[in-house]
Design a protein around this motif. Structure first.
Motif, PDB file in Angstrom:
ATOM      1  N   SER A 151       0.755  -1.263   0.078  1.00  0.00           N
ATOM      2  CA  SER A 151      -0.322   0.427   0.184  1.00  0.00           C
ATOM      3  C   SER A 151       0.873   1.129   0.059  1.00  0.00           C
ATOM      4  N   VAL A 154       2.215   1.863  -2.925  1.00  0.00           N
ATOM      5  CA  VAL A 154       1.480   2.578  -4.217  1.00  0.00           C
ATOM      6  C   VAL A 154       0.611   3.868  -3.758  1.00  0.00           C
ATOM      7  N   PHE A 205      -2.396  -5.963  -7.152  1.00  0.00           N
ATOM      8  CA  PHE A 205      -2.851  -4.852  -5.886  1.00  0.00           C
ATOM      9  C   PHE A 205      -4.016  -5.329  -5.341  1.00  0.00           C
TER      10      PHE A 205
END
Length: 310
Positions: A151, A154, A205
């Motif tokens: 995360s 990202v 993801f």
């Protein structure tokens, strides 16, 4: 779970039967000597997170100094360029995906090792080594830490277009093309690789988040064992394949490029591929019928040497 200990086997069995009747899962912890340890369980601070957190910190330290040497010290020594600002965004955005991929692979590595041990022993009734038992018990925590790093990757990737360094490079390229009155043609091969790399990352993801959601007790309690196993095993390995492919497509052409090896050190992402590739290769071998069929029989209760059932 209900932890039970005692020196009287009959009394302990009676308590365990009562716990089962209440819908709980009794766990025999041995004699009364374990009572003090059991009583201290509520006072322990994240006991199952200790190994994943310490491992993550060790990997962060290793890859930080590794990237520091390759990406900052090396250019400063040989090219007299100051890239120290890479510490803020570039290096963390390398470390986060590397750790996410390695930790995800470490979630599935103990299962592969357990399968090899069961095939070697020819039975499922012998306990695994203590280190493997503890490793398997903290797989959920390893996966959640890996999801946290994915995360972060990202988020770091989303801020790349607004970085001063990136905007400078783009404007410099535009000015250079204008002065030379020449426009670079579209490289279709590179465009395909770029889009494939992004698509694999997005899909990986998405499945990563799905695995994390499924591991929550409120979700896992509403699915049966077969559904939970399908998500955590089948989709888990698919996630590992997609994330590994995402990394390979990103820089697969650098393996044979001499400039990629600074001070004979390969890119950090190359090191991140070692554990995932080992897990995927061994898992691929284990699904061959000559190994999968006996392993399935062993896990269904068959034993090669019945005298080992204890």
């Amino acid at each position: 779970q209900v932890f039970v200990c005692g020196d009287d086997m009959e009394a302990k069995q009676m308590v365990m039967d009562i716990a089962r009747a209440l819908g709980l899962t009794p766990l025999d912890q041995g004699s009364l000597l374990a009572a003090q340890e059991i009583e201290n369980y509520p006072l322990q601070l994240f006991p199952m997170w200790k190994f994943p957190v310490l491992l993550s910190l060790a990997l962060i330290a290793f890859f930080f100094f590794y990237c520091l040497i390759r990406d900052i010290i090396y250019p400063y020594v040989y090219e007299n360029k100051d890239f120290s600002f890479f510490i803020a965004i570039s290096i963390p955005n390398r470390i986060c995906p590397i750790l996410a991929l390695i930790l995800l692979a470490l979630v599935y590595l103990p299962g592969v090792l357990a399968a090899i041990i069961q095939l070697y022993r020819g039975t499922k009734y012998r306990r695994f080594p203590d280190w493997l038992d503890k490793w398997m018990l903290c797989r959920k925590q390893l996966g959640l830490v890996a999801l946290a790093f994915a995360s972060l990757h990202v988020l770091y990737t989303l801020v790349i277009p607004i970085r001063s360094f990136v905007r400078w490079r783009i404007s410099n390229l535009i000015v250079s093309q204008a002065l030379n009155n020449k426009t670079e043609p579209l490289n279709t091969t590179y465009a395909w690789l770029s889009d494939s790399y992004l698509a694999l990352g997005i899909l990986g993801f998405f499945l990563f988040v799905l695995l994390g959601i499924t591991s929550l007790p409120s979700v896992s309690n509403n699915v049966n064992w077969r559904e939970f196993r399908f998500v955590q095993s089948k989709l888990g390995y698919l996630t590992l394949i997609l994330c590994t492919a995402h990394t390979l497509v990103y820089g697969g052409n650098q393996f044979l490029r001499p400039s990629s090896y600074r001070w004979y050190l390969p890119s950090a992402y190359m090191l991140s591929l070692i554990v995932p590739c080992i897990v995927l290769v061994v898992k691929f071998v284990l699904i061959f019928p000559c190994l999968d069929k006996p392993l399935t029989r062993i896990r269904q209760g068959w034993e090669r040497n019945p005298q080992y059932s204890e």
